[in-house]
Design an enzyme around this catalytic site. Sequence first.
Site, mmCIF file in Angstrom:
data_model
loop_
_atom_site.group_PDB
_atom_site.id
_atom_site.type_symbol
_atom_site.label_atom_id
_atom_site.label_comp_id
_atom_site.label_asym_id
_atom_site.label_seq_id
_atom_site.Cartn_x
_atom_site.Cartn_y
_atom_site.Cartn_z
ATOM 1 N N HIS A 82 0.851 -1.195 0.000
ATOM 2 C CA HIS A 82 0.000 0.000 0.000
ATOM 3 C C HIS A 82 0.882 1.239 0.000
ATOM 4 O O HIS A 82 1.818 1.345 0.790
ATOM 5 C CB HIS A 82 -0.912 0.046 1.227
ATOM 6 C CG HIS A 82 -1.759 1.288 1.241
ATOM 7 N ND1 HIS A 82 -2.924 1.392 0.524
ATOM 8 C CD2 HIS A 82 -1.568 2.490 1.830
ATOM 9 C CE1 HIS A 82 -3.425 2.608 0.688
ATOM 10 N NE2 HIS A 82 -2.630 3.296 1.473
ATOM 11 N N ASP A 161 -15.216 2.412 6.976
ATOM 12 C CA ASP A 161 -14.189 3.295 6.437
ATOM 13 C C ASP A 161 -14.737 4.135 5.302
ATOM 14 O O ASP A 161 -14.452 5.322 5.192
ATOM 15 C CB ASP A 161 -12.992 2.491 5.943
ATOM 16 C CG ASP A 161 -11.980 3.410 5.276
ATOM 17 O OD1 ASP A 161 -11.427 4.263 5.988
ATOM 18 O OD2 ASP A 161 -11.781 3.312 4.056
ATOM 19 N N ARG A 168 -14.801 12.529 6.808
ATOM 20 C CA ARG A 168 -13.528 13.203 7.110
ATOM 21 C C ARG A 168 -13.176 14.190 6.003
ATOM 22 O O ARG A 168 -12.686 15.297 6.269
ATOM 23 C CB ARG A 168 -12.398 12.169 7.250
ATOM 24 C CG ARG A 168 -12.451 11.411 8.574
ATOM 25 C CD ARG A 168 -11.525 10.211 8.551
ATOM 26 N NE ARG A 168 -10.149 10.584 8.281
ATOM 27 C CZ ARG A 168 -9.244 9.791 7.705
ATOM 28 N NH1 ARG A 168 -9.578 8.567 7.321
ATOM 29 N NH2 ARG A 168 -8.029 10.214 7.500
ATOM 30 N N SER A 183 -7.818 3.776 8.651
ATOM 31 C CA SER A 183 -8.475 3.691 7.349
ATOM 32 C C SER A 183 -7.711 2.745 6.421
ATOM 33 O O SER A 183 -8.289 1.822 5.826
ATOM 34 C CB SER A 183 -8.552 5.096 6.748
ATOM 35 O OG SER A 183 -8.993 5.048 5.417
ATOM 36 N N LYS A 187 -8.898 -1.493 5.640
ATOM 37 C CA LYS A 187 -9.174 -1.959 4.271
ATOM 38 C C LYS A 187 -8.218 -3.071 3.869
ATOM 39 O O LYS A 187 -8.619 -4.076 3.288
ATOM 40 C CB LYS A 187 -9.018 -0.798 3.280
ATOM 41 C CG LYS A 187 -10.248 0.055 3.179
ATOM 42 C CD LYS A 187 -10.059 1.181 2.190
ATOM 43 C CE LYS A 187 -8.991 2.155 2.670
ATOM 44 N NZ LYS A 187 -9.110 3.481 2.039
#
Lengths: 442, 442
Positions: A82, A161, A168, A183, A187
């Site tokens: 990620h 999320d 947000r 977050s 995920k």
Amino acid sequence: MQFLEILEKKRDSGRLSIAEISFFIEGYTAGRIPDYQASALLMAIFLNGLDTDETVWLTESMLYSGLVLDLGDIAGIKVDKHSTGGVGDKTSLVIAPICAALGVTIPMISGRGLGHTGGTLDKLEAIPGFDVNLDLDRYRDTLRRTGLCLIGQTKEIAPADKKLYALRDVTGTVANRSLISASIMSKKLAEGIDGLVLDVKAGRGAFMERLEDAETLARLMISIGNRMNKRVSALITDMNQPLGTHIGNALEVIESILVLKGESDPHRTDLVELSYALAAHMIVMGDRAGSYEEALGMVQQSIDNGSAFEKFKEIVREQGGEDTCLDDLSLLPSATMTCLINAAEGGYIDSLAALSIGRGAVLIGAGRQTLDSVIDPGVGIILNKKIGSRVEPGEAVMEIHYNSEEKLAEAMSQFEGAISISKDPVPIPDVILKVLDEGETT
Amino acid sequence: MQFLEILEKKRDSGRLSIAEISFFIEGYTAGRIPDYQASALLMAIFLNGLDTDETVWLTESMLYSGLVLDLGDIAGIKVDKHSTGGVGDKTSLVIAPICAALGVTIPMISGRGLGHTGGTLDKLEAIPGFDVNLDLDRYRDTLRRTGLCLIGQTKEIAPADKKLYALRDVTGTVANRSLISASIMSKKLAEGIDGLVLDVKAGRGAFMERLEDAETLARLMISIGNRMNKRVSALITDMNQPLGTHIGNALEVIESILVLKGESDPHRTDLVELSYALAAHMIVMGDRAGSYEEALGMVQQSIDNGSAFEKFKEIVREQGGEDTCLDDLSLLPSATMTCLINAAEGGYIDSLAALSIGRGAVLIGAGRQTLDSVIDPGVGIILNKKIGSRVEPGEAVMEIHYNSEEKLAEAMSQFEGAISISKDPVPIPDVILKVLDEGETT
């Protein structure tokens, strides 16, 4: 339990319990806690913080707000990567086929472009026919047969999320370490992975500008992962200038293919170095190599023998894309017009601001200005120079590929403002600033 | 202007401009800014504060969100009083007729009970027929003819406050000095007053527990008033024990009448002292007396000659109430059952917690537990003792007037827990802790 008491506790800098955090996440996901109460809590969290335990509990609650995939029936160690988001960052398109070609299973659920940063899904969709919206059954099946699948977040994955992120975004509560970590990790952990390699960007084109902040964020995500029995490593990498030479969706597919085919370019060294490092970390994590150095050698081999590129073609076919495009890059979407941004003076490129180039890319149509903007896959930027490059007066620094004069006019100041030139030589910056992991390498 | 930028500015402890504050208030009142964004800003304000300028601008924006009455066509200086809320605080019912009888015009727009504290409107409605919902035309007309009118906040007055208050109530953002001040002052200044006397409570039964906090709040409201060219004084008064002897709606009407009729009771000294002081400040502010001492003498005279009590009867008649009740108090609502709370031991009353007694009063039906609770006007508490009183073992400290055994059972621990007794003599506490004004007295 009363939500107002939870809210007042965090407002007064108290520490929330696991029960209070799950009451919030369950209640908010189910619609029992309204947006206006959730946003007040988000602001209190933003200003008073969450400690590591609270962040772990928040991640867990968000993770279990939806389906947590169990990929136990698929052989091997499942690893994903990620990135916290950058400009020209197409490493996912490079490393996913490399790792899959080397036997690591890559269940990759990616996102779309956000702000000035690009998104893997948008890039994949530049390949005609490529479908990122597979349902979870097809996802599992593709993963089992190909060792790789590249899709978007489905509604079953971490719905808390999805809802919280949207809130947000409109309440000034995005840039908080704990909220960002929860977050991302909720995920990623829902994908059913065993390990995760994080690419945490630092610099003026990243969400975290300072190295220390990026490192703190990375350490928090590593803690969350470890507390949930997952292997997590992180690379802190530079995002002052774009990664590689190509920015824009089809252009980034092209550059990924060039890397997968081993076609070198001195201005692409950062992209190659980072992609190889990320892939090597994933291969070690996936127990396919005994050391980082061995893994790096395997990566080079997968490029040299064409297996990584073949794996990319395979997944493109599997997900409905036209794999002929990968052999004939002229079949990919392209822009109708090109313009050059030239150096006003001679010297050395001192800055090539990722933030400005990313914003310019959005303005010419490579990203979204509003939620319902339609992306133009063919537009983008090719960099002829990178930080440290020697440039002659009037020499082209970048090439803008565009389809609308009007949009180009809006974006022009971003592109021109991105460049600064120094009379004195400028060192080529490191792309990998720091490695945080569990002992394989430093 | 983008609301998100305003939100981020306050989140990062920035100072908002007058334009930014009015953009927020106008947008929120008109429904362009959603609740979930407003609540995030309220939390940022709660945690990062507003300075005096920002608070003045917030007050002005809230004030001009609705109708600002111009009472210029009604003769005399218009003065009102506002209390920050307490238990047994019925001074409005006492001072409004006193001041009106002495020629000061009193345009009084009051509120309902909130939490454990009572509200003037609920007390007035304990008088059969009394209508607090006059429209603004009848309000003006009554004020012109009677010199006094007692109504509730109409929808035309400070609609921003109505909407914001409801949001603060459910988002943990009530107890902030600037938000409290702007809420109070915007409503009060919309009445068209020239001067305002504030009764800011301090103690465990008040919203501000510490004297210093009450004083800071009072000084902020005085600054706001002065910046808007209004005369404002403030008394900081004790709210550790209830004021006077009677708590509950009809019971407080009864005690007010006793004060207006000059019927003395040693346990009522605090109520009489505070009512006289507030009225005297209002009379000086209304230019009906040259000094505070002269005003105090006039107050006593209005009681002695019956003019204050007659004025109360007049306004009750004017607003549709049955004024015969005021001569025959048995016609007011009353409870069917009574129970005594006796002293467990002999000694001196050391505490008589206003907070617990107020909560107990709500539980037996004198206040609202939810927005749609219906108030029982007859129930309440009569104190036979106050802090400093000598008490024998088994002697009654308070009398509970109730209509439901079940509700009494719920409230019992509050009443019992309110009392503590010391073996050693306890001094009678001062009711007026501090006077902050513009020079009349100290």
